[in-house]
Write an enzyme that holds these catalytic residues in place. Structure first.
Site, PDB file in Angstrom:
ATOM      1  N   SER A  98      59.123 -34.345  52.917  1.00 11.93           N
ATOM      2  CA  SER A  98      59.906 -33.114  53.004  1.00 11.93           C
ATOM      3  C   SER A  98      59.474 -32.128  51.907  1.00 11.93           C
ATOM      4  O   SER A  98      58.324 -31.706  51.882  1.00 11.93           O
ATOM      5  CB  SER A  98      61.401 -33.444  52.944  1.00 11.93           C
ATOM      6  OG  SER A  98      62.176 -32.354  53.367  1.00 11.93           O
ATOM      7  N   ALA A  99      60.347 -31.787  50.967  1.00 12.38           N
ATOM      8  CA  ALA A  99      59.929 -30.929  49.853  1.00 12.38           C
ATOM      9  C   ALA A  99      58.813 -31.587  49.051  1.00 12.38           C
ATOM     10  O   ALA A  99      57.960 -30.901  48.483  1.00 12.38           O
ATOM     11  CB  ALA A  99      61.123 -30.628  48.954  1.00 12.38           C
TER      12      ALA A  99
END
Length: 233
Positions: A98-99
């Site tokens: 994700s991030a």
């Protein structure tokens, strides 16, 4: 497992799940650059399944809104430099969720302008956020975490991996790039994966669709373990 600090802030820590080899798998967690419950512990299960001939590392970093870009990637780079120096690292596979997938590619971009003393053999982006403008256009509510992490829209392009000119960057070797997306992801469509693969075209990325479960379940999926293990050769 060994927990060590690479800075003075309580989030500037890392966990070494094993240190048996000069070859390492390094995990960077997600959580929209802000979620205190998404930490380096999210990578422990995945790292426990890498071959015994590889070492494992999971990195925490400071979170928004207390800090803003480039502090997140500064922390990741500092953590990697700390481990490389202390443990004589020769090869690294960077895995980001994700991030964290965004951070993994930001790290690659930095190393492309300042080549490291070790080889980045692969980047694995899992359920990644890469195209900030495209993300907010598709999901307007996600502005709630993009702005605190990166500031106003005029600042996004400088940090967004999908906006980088990857064709102008190079390394003395060619890392494999795997962009992994679960078809069951409830938080992101394929748009982010498609965008970064288009941007990375000159680096020949592999887009891999898997049956990995939900956004967060993918990290613990057998399909992802198989991808990581195939790179540990």
């Amino acid at each position: 497992m060994i927990e060590e600090s690479y800075g003075t802030h309580d989030q500037q820590t890392l966990t070494i799940t094993s240190s048996s080899s000069v070859n390492w798998v390094a995990y960077i967690h997600g959580g929209a650059w802000r979620d205190p419950f998404m930490t380096k512990t999210m990578g422990y299960s995945l790292l426990s399944h890498v071959p015994e001939t590889w070492s494992g590392l999971s990195i925490d970093y400071r979170l928004s809104p207390a800090i803003q870009h480039p502090a997140h990637i500064d922390d990741v780079m500092t953590a990697l430099a700390y481990v490389v120096k202390k443990y004589k690292v020769e090869k690294v596979i960077l895995v980001g969720h994700s991030a964290g997938a965004c951070l993994a590619l930001q790290a690659l971009a930095r190393y492309s302008t300042d080549p490291p003393s070790f080889e980045i053999s692969a980047i694995v982006g899992v359920e990644g956020i890469y195209d900030f403008a495209g993300l907010v256009e598709e999901y307007p509510d996600y502005l709630s975490f993009i702005n605190p992490a990166f500031g106003g829209q005029s600042l996004w392009a400088a940090a967004s991996p999908a906006a980088f000119d990857w064709s102008s960057l190079s390394l003395p070797y060619s890392p494999k790039i795997k962009i992994v997306q679960s078809v069951q992801d409830e938080l992101l469509t394929m748009a982010q994966a498609d965008s970064i693969c288009q941007s990375l075209q000159s680096w020949n990325p592999d887009l891999i669709k898997i049956e990995g479960g939900s956004h967060n379940e993918t990290v613990d999926s057998i399909a992802l373990r198989d991808i990581i293990n195939s790179l540990c050769t």
